[in-house]
Design an enzyme around this catalytic site. Structure first.
Site, mmCIF file in Angstrom:
data_model
loop_
_atom_site.group_PDB
_atom_site.id
_atom_site.type_symbol
_atom_site.label_atom_id
_atom_site.label_comp_id
_atom_site.label_asym_id
_atom_site.label_seq_id
_atom_site.Cartn_x
_atom_site.Cartn_y
_atom_site.Cartn_z
ATOM 1 N N ARG A 81 11.706 0.746 5.304
ATOM 2 C CA ARG A 81 10.435 0.097 5.680
ATOM 3 C C ARG A 81 10.465 -1.418 5.464
ATOM 4 N NH1 ARG A 81 4.759 1.822 3.127
ATOM 5 N NH2 ARG A 81 5.826 1.419 1.175
ATOM 6 N N ARG A 117 8.873 -3.981 0.024
ATOM 7 C CA ARG A 117 8.037 -3.898 -1.182
ATOM 8 C C ARG A 117 8.865 -3.613 -2.416
ATOM 9 N NH1 ARG A 117 3.018 -0.129 0.446
ATOM 10 N NH2 ARG A 117 3.588 0.861 -1.511
ATOM 11 N N ARG A 158 -7.231 8.819 -5.096
ATOM 12 C CA ARG A 158 -5.915 9.370 -5.409
ATOM 13 C C ARG A 158 -5.956 10.285 -6.625
ATOM 14 N NH1 ARG A 158 -2.585 5.008 -3.021
ATOM 15 N NH2 ARG A 158 -0.424 5.542 -3.307
ATOM 16 N N LYS A 160 0.192 6.597 6.366
ATOM 17 C CA LYS A 160 -1.246 6.288 6.235
ATOM 18 C C LYS A 160 -1.540 4.877 6.766
ATOM 19 C CE LYS A 160 -1.292 6.873 1.750
ATOM 20 N NZ LYS A 160 0.138 7.123 1.522
ATOM 21 N N ARG A 202 6.947 7.812 -7.311
ATOM 22 C CA ARG A 202 5.672 7.830 -6.563
ATOM 23 C C ARG A 202 5.427 9.200 -5.930
ATOM 24 N NH1 ARG A 202 7.003 3.127 -2.774
ATOM 25 N NH2 ARG A 202 5.085 3.619 -1.656
HETATM 26 P P1 AP5 Z 1 3.523 3.660 6.150
HETATM 27 O O1 AP5 Z 1 2.518 3.730 7.235
HETATM 28 O O2 AP5 Z 1 3.763 2.339 5.526
HETATM 29 O O3 AP5 Z 1 3.255 4.793 5.046
HETATM 30 P P2 AP5 Z 1 2.113 4.894 3.935
HETATM 31 O O4 AP5 Z 1 1.692 6.317 3.880
HETATM 32 O O5 AP5 Z 1 1.049 3.858 4.164
HETATM 33 O O6 AP5 Z 1 2.996 4.573 2.670
HETATM 34 P P3 AP5 Z 1 2.691 3.662 1.376
HETATM 35 O O7 AP5 Z 1 4.011 3.495 0.684
HETATM 36 O O8 AP5 Z 1 1.979 2.397 1.725
HETATM 37 O O9 AP5 Z 1 1.782 4.599 0.588
HETATM 38 P P4 AP5 Z 1 1.480 4.533 -0.893
HETATM 39 O O10 AP5 Z 1 0.317 5.433 -0.948
HETATM 40 O O11 AP5 Z 1 2.590 4.849 -1.815
HETATM 41 O O12 AP5 Z 1 1.253 2.977 -1.166
HETATM 42 P P5 AP5 Z 1 -0.041 2.112 -1.459
HETATM 43 O O13 AP5 Z 1 0.184 0.783 -0.928
HETATM 44 O O14 AP5 Z 1 -1.274 2.854 -1.087
HETATM 45 O O15 AP5 Z 1 4.903 4.242 6.762
HETATM 46 C C1 AP5 Z 1 6.086 4.254 5.992
HETATM 47 C C2 AP5 Z 1 7.289 3.942 6.880
HETATM 48 O O16 AP5 Z 1 7.486 5.018 7.799
HETATM 49 C C3 AP5 Z 1 7.130 2.688 7.732
HETATM 50 O O17 AP5 Z 1 8.376 2.050 7.816
HETATM 51 C C4 AP5 Z 1 6.708 3.221 9.113
HETATM 52 O O18 AP5 Z 1 7.139 2.374 10.167
HETATM 53 C C5 AP5 Z 1 7.406 4.580 9.144
HETATM 54 N N1 AP5 Z 1 6.653 5.613 9.865
HETATM 55 C C6 AP5 Z 1 5.312 5.816 9.821
HETATM 56 N N2 AP5 Z 1 4.989 6.882 10.579
HETATM 57 C C7 AP5 Z 1 6.151 7.367 11.084
HETATM 58 C C8 AP5 Z 1 6.466 8.474 11.945
HETATM 59 N N3 AP5 Z 1 5.517 9.303 12.436
HETATM 60 N N4 AP5 Z 1 7.773 8.684 12.266
HETATM 61 C C9 AP5 Z 1 8.730 7.880 11.768
HETATM 62 N N5 AP5 Z 1 8.497 6.806 10.969
HETATM 63 C C10 AP5 Z 1 7.222 6.562 10.620
HETATM 64 O O19 AP5 Z 1 -0.030 2.090 -3.079
HETATM 65 C C11 AP5 Z 1 0.970 1.378 -3.772
HETATM 66 C C12 AP5 Z 1 0.704 1.456 -5.258
HETATM 67 O O20 AP5 Z 1 -0.588 0.857 -5.551
HETATM 68 C C13 AP5 Z 1 0.597 2.871 -5.852
HETATM 69 O O21 AP5 Z 1 1.867 3.404 -6.177
HETATM 70 C C14 AP5 Z 1 -0.277 2.617 -7.092
HETATM 71 O O22 AP5 Z 1 0.483 2.018 -8.126
HETATM 72 C C15 AP5 Z 1 -1.271 1.573 -6.585
HETATM 73 N N6 AP5 Z 1 -2.478 2.209 -6.019
HETATM 74 C C16 AP5 Z 1 -2.915 2.142 -4.733
HETATM 75 N N7 AP5 Z 1 -4.030 2.861 -4.575
HETATM 76 C C17 AP5 Z 1 -4.324 3.394 -5.785
HETATM 77 C C18 AP5 Z 1 -5.338 4.262 -6.252
HETATM 78 N N8 AP5 Z 1 -6.298 4.723 -5.430
HETATM 79 N N9 AP5 Z 1 -5.321 4.620 -7.560
HETATM 80 C C19 AP5 Z 1 -4.380 4.179 -8.414
HETATM 81 N N10 AP5 Z 1 -3.360 3.354 -8.023
HETATM 82 C C20 AP5 Z 1 -3.337 2.975 -6.715
#
Ligand code: AP5
Length: 213
Positions: A127, A160, A88, A13, A171
């Protein structure tokens, strides 16, 4: 245009939202990045959120909803945005819908990025993220040109604290239980498009751009 990128942790994402926001001229709004910024600034929200995030749990709906509603009222989002990581839960989706309705607006497309659990674990385990601009890298799939340094802004790369194997498994489980119902929610509204997230970063980007255009 208002787009939601839906998908499990590690689906890509953040990677895709960054590049799509540049191509489509939209603002990238990442709930995770906003929360990490609150943590770095030591705000009350940041301190509360950290306990949940470290364990791989969702931060309570009311805190997140307030934070995002405040963000989408800012003047820079006038021409649209890409929401990454929000909503979410069904409660978050309903609140967003209501807030947009009050402004005479709506979500145009919800792109669901589909990736297998095994691939998610591999991606999150390797990552690295830029401390300054939040650009994600992967030590094998998309390594930086200079180890430990961001290609875009030369910022320092870090891992992270919720990318530990224990937190990643949690997660993914939490996504299945609390976020998966959104697929049906948006499907019923006719805004959902699903995209295979297992091609190369460029292939997934092309599929996403095609799906939301
Ligand atoms: P990346 O692009 O970083 O993936 P992502 O989907 O953004 O993963 P996140 O871990 O950031 O998602 P998340 O939803 O758990 O975290 P968030 O920060 O929102 O890609 C991942 C890796 O793969 C990278 O190394 C990249 O280079 C590689 N890659 C990408 N595409 C690829 C491909 N096609 N092929 C190969 N490799 C690839 O949330 C974190 C925490 O915050 C949550 O757990 C929760 O506690 C809190 N939080 C955030 N939003 C909310 C909400 N709305 N409600 C409640 N709690 C929330």
């Amino acid at each position: 245009m208002r787009i939601i990128l839906l998908g499990p942790p590690g689906a890509g994402k953040g990677t895709q939202a960054k590049s799509m926001s540049e191509s489509l001229g939209l603002v990238h709004i990442s709930s995770g990045d906003l929360l990490r910024d609150h943590q770095n600034r030591g705000t009350e929200l940041g301190v509360t959120a950290r306990d949940y995030m470290k364990k791989g749990l969702l931060v309570p709906d009311d805190l997140i909803i307030d934070m995002i509603e405040e963000r989408i009222k800012m003047p820079d989002v006038e021409f649209g945005y890409i929401l990454d990581g929000f909503p979410r839960t069904v409660q978050q989706a309903r609140s967003l819908e209501k807030a947009l309705e009050n402004q005479g607006e709506r979500i145009d497309k919800v792109a669901n990025i589909v990736v297998s659990d095994q691939e998610l674990i591999t991606r999150l385990g390797g990552r690295w993220i830029c401390r300054q601009c939040q650009q994600p890298f992967h030590e094998i799939n998309s390594p930086p040109q200079i180890e430990g340094q961001c290609d875009t802004c030369n910022g320092e790369l870090y891992q992270r604290e919720d990318d530990t194997s224990e937190a990643v498994v949690k997660r993914i489980k939490v996504f299945g239980e609390q976020t998966n119902p959104l697929i049906e929610y948006y499907s019923k509204r006719g805004t959902l498009v699903s995209v295979d997230g297992e091609g190369s970063i460029e292939q997934v980007r092309e599929s996403l751009i095609g799906a939301v255009s």
